[in-house]
Design an enzyme around this catalytic site. Sequence first.
Site, PDB file in Angstrom:
ATOM      1  N   HIS A   1      -8.342   0.844  -3.964  1.00 30.85           N
ATOM      2  CA  HIS A   1      -9.274   0.664  -2.845  1.00 30.85           C
ATOM      3  C   HIS A   1      -9.963   2.003  -2.592  1.00 30.85           C
ATOM      4  CE1 HIS A   1      -9.563  -0.211   1.792  1.00 30.85           C
ATOM      5  NE2 HIS A   1     -10.741  -0.165   1.216  1.00 30.85           N
TER       6      HIS A   1
ATOM      7  N   ASP B   1      -4.820   3.510  -2.011  1.00 32.37           N
ATOM      8  CA  ASP B   1      -5.908   3.861  -1.097  1.00 32.37           C
ATOM      9  C   ASP B   1      -6.428   5.258  -1.376  1.00 32.37           C
ATOM     10  OD1 ASP B   1      -6.112   1.616   0.777  1.00 32.37           O
ATOM     11  OD2 ASP B   1      -4.041   2.117   1.301  1.00 32.37           O
TER      12      ASP B   1
ATOM     13  N   MET C   1     -12.133   4.258  -0.665  1.00 30.96           N
ATOM     14  CA  MET C   1     -12.790   4.520   0.615  1.00 30.96           C
ATOM     15  C   MET C   1     -13.542   5.827   0.449  1.00 30.96           C
ATOM     16  SD  MET C   1      -9.757   3.281   3.097  1.00 30.96           S
ATOM     17  CE  MET C   1      -8.575   3.304   1.758  1.00 30.96           C
TER      18      MET C   1
ATOM     19  N   MET D   1     -11.414  -5.816   5.609  1.00 26.96           N
ATOM     20  CA  MET D   1     -10.605  -4.866   6.377  1.00 26.96           C
ATOM     21  C   MET D   1     -10.242  -5.520   7.705  1.00 26.96           C
ATOM     22  SD  MET D   1     -10.116  -2.178   4.544  1.00 26.96           S
ATOM     23  CE  MET D   1      -9.096  -1.427   5.824  1.00 26.96           C
TER      24      MET D   1
ATOM     25  N   HIS E   1      -1.204  -1.478  -4.173  1.00 27.18           N
ATOM     26  CA  HIS E   1      -2.459  -1.110  -3.512  1.00 27.18           C
ATOM     27  C   HIS E   1      -2.528   0.408  -3.361  1.00 27.18           C
ATOM     28  CE1 HIS E   1      -5.939  -2.112  -0.940  1.00 27.18           C
ATOM     29  NE2 HIS E   1      -5.557  -1.102  -0.175  1.00 27.18           N
TER      30      HIS E   1
ATOM     31  N   PHE F   1      -6.675   5.012   8.082  1.00 27.01           N
ATOM     32  CA  PHE F   1      -5.280   5.347   8.388  1.00 27.01           C
ATOM     33  C   PHE F   1      -4.402   4.121   8.240  1.00 27.01           C
ATOM     34  CE2 PHE F   1      -8.168   7.803  11.034  1.00 27.01           C
ATOM     35  CZ  PHE F   1      -7.832   9.100  10.667  1.00 27.01           C
TER      36      PHE F   1
ATOM     37  N   MET G   1      -9.064   8.065  -0.289  1.00 26.31           N
ATOM     38  CA  MET G   1      -9.921   8.442   0.847  1.00 26.31           C
ATOM     39  C   MET G   1     -10.535   9.804   0.596  1.00 26.31           C
ATOM     40  SD  MET G   1      -7.422   7.439   3.955  1.00 26.31           S
ATOM     41  CE  MET G   1      -6.696   5.808   4.097  1.00 26.31           C
TER      42      MET G   1
ATOM     43  N   SER H   1       0.840  -1.203   0.000  1.00 23.90           N
ATOM     44  CA  SER H   1       0.000   0.000   0.000  1.00 23.90           C
ATOM     45  C   SER H   1       0.869   1.245   0.000  1.00 23.90           C
ATOM     46  CB  SER H   1      -0.896   0.013   1.232  1.00 23.90           C
ATOM     47  OG  SER H   1      -1.460   1.302   1.370  1.00 23.90           O
TER      48      SER H   1
ATOM     49  N   ASP I   1      -6.481  -6.297   4.626  1.00 18.20           N
ATOM     50  CA  ASP I   1      -5.892  -4.965   4.589  1.00 18.20           C
ATOM     51  C   ASP I   1      -5.927  -4.321   5.975  1.00 18.20           C
ATOM     52  OD1 ASP I   1      -5.072  -2.421   3.889  1.00 18.20           O
ATOM     53  OD2 ASP I   1      -6.825  -1.952   2.674  1.00 18.20           O
TER      54      ASP I   1
HETATM   55  C1  DX5 Z   1      -6.340   1.699   5.667  1.00 17.79           C
HETATM   56  C2  DX5 Z   1      -5.906   1.397   4.251  1.00 17.79           C
HETATM   57  C3  DX5 Z   1      -4.775   0.454   4.206  1.00 17.79           C
HETATM   58  C4  DX5 Z   1      -3.498   0.967   4.818  1.00 17.79           C
HETATM   59  C5  DX5 Z   1      -2.785  -0.229   5.417  1.00 17.79           C
HETATM   60  O1  DX5 Z   1      -7.529   2.396   5.635  1.00 17.79           O
HETATM   61  O2  DX5 Z   1      -6.967   0.812   3.521  1.00 17.79           O
HETATM   62  O3  DX5 Z   1      -4.539  -0.031   2.893  1.00 17.79           O
HETATM   63  O4  DX5 Z   1      -2.658   1.607   3.911  1.00 17.79           O
HETATM   64  O5  DX5 Z   1      -1.711   0.220   6.134  1.00 17.79           O
HETATM   65  P1  DX5 Z   1      -0.924  -0.718   7.163  1.00 17.79           P
HETATM   66  O6  DX5 Z   1      -0.447  -1.910   6.404  1.00 17.79           O
HETATM   67  O7  DX5 Z   1       0.158   0.176   7.636  1.00 17.79           O
HETATM   68  O8  DX5 Z   1      -1.907  -1.091   8.247  1.00 17.79           O
HETATM   69 ZN    ZN Z   2      -6.468  -0.224   1.535  1.00 21.21          ZN
END
Ligand code: DX5
Ligand code: ZN
Length: 220
Positions: free
Chosen positions: A65, A34, A67, A136, A32, A142, A36, A7, A174
Amino acid sequence: MNILSPSILAADFKQLGEQIQAVDRAGAQYIHIDVMDGMFVPSISFGMPVISSIRSATQKVFDVHLMIQNPERYIEEFAKCGADLITVHAEACQHLDRVIQQIHDLGRKAGVALNPATPLNVLEYVLDKVDMVLLMTVNPGFGGQKYLDSCTRKITQLRNWLNETGYDTDIEVDGGINKETIHKVLKAGANIIVAGSSVFGGDAEKNTEELLNIMKTYEA
Ligand code: DX5
Ligand code: ZN
């Protein structure tokens, strides 16, 4: 086959291209990404311009991904900027079945993500249509959070359910995955592993190799 999806949320953004190339070289199969929106989750990360810009850094699968609330508003744009696999949250879609169809109509793979507290049964009438389920293992929003142990049983339940139905659906996990917690998720039946801080929190190439080596030991 087990797949690692580092990620980039945890990467050093001032050298994002190089960081992506480091995990690519080390053998990570997916990247990956993310996204947000500050609504579905408290934080805001990055969007289409960043994805378009890093698209030329690697040929690996862009595992996006989302969010974001009501992601149907943006599916087409994410497909255009280089997403190969687009994952939406069941909790963020008013018409989940339609959004999955929208992703497939654009020729992309469709994933559905569930927050830790969301039961598996929301998947019952779409399970035959999704390419991947993202479970998840932290509350989204975060990087760098601690793996929630309640999620291990959920992974096992989903893997058993998929085995019963005979669907060839991937299970991605994840959140909070590192060299210790990776063992429990692989044992439980996950086959796509997202890792942010445990990859980019040090030497990304070396961390990728180490996680991939652990994953190999669980290959059938
Ligand atoms: C969290 C994200 C994850 C995040 C994972 O909301 O969807 O993909 O980047 O980070 P780590 O591996 O540090 O928990
Ligand atoms: Zn993610």
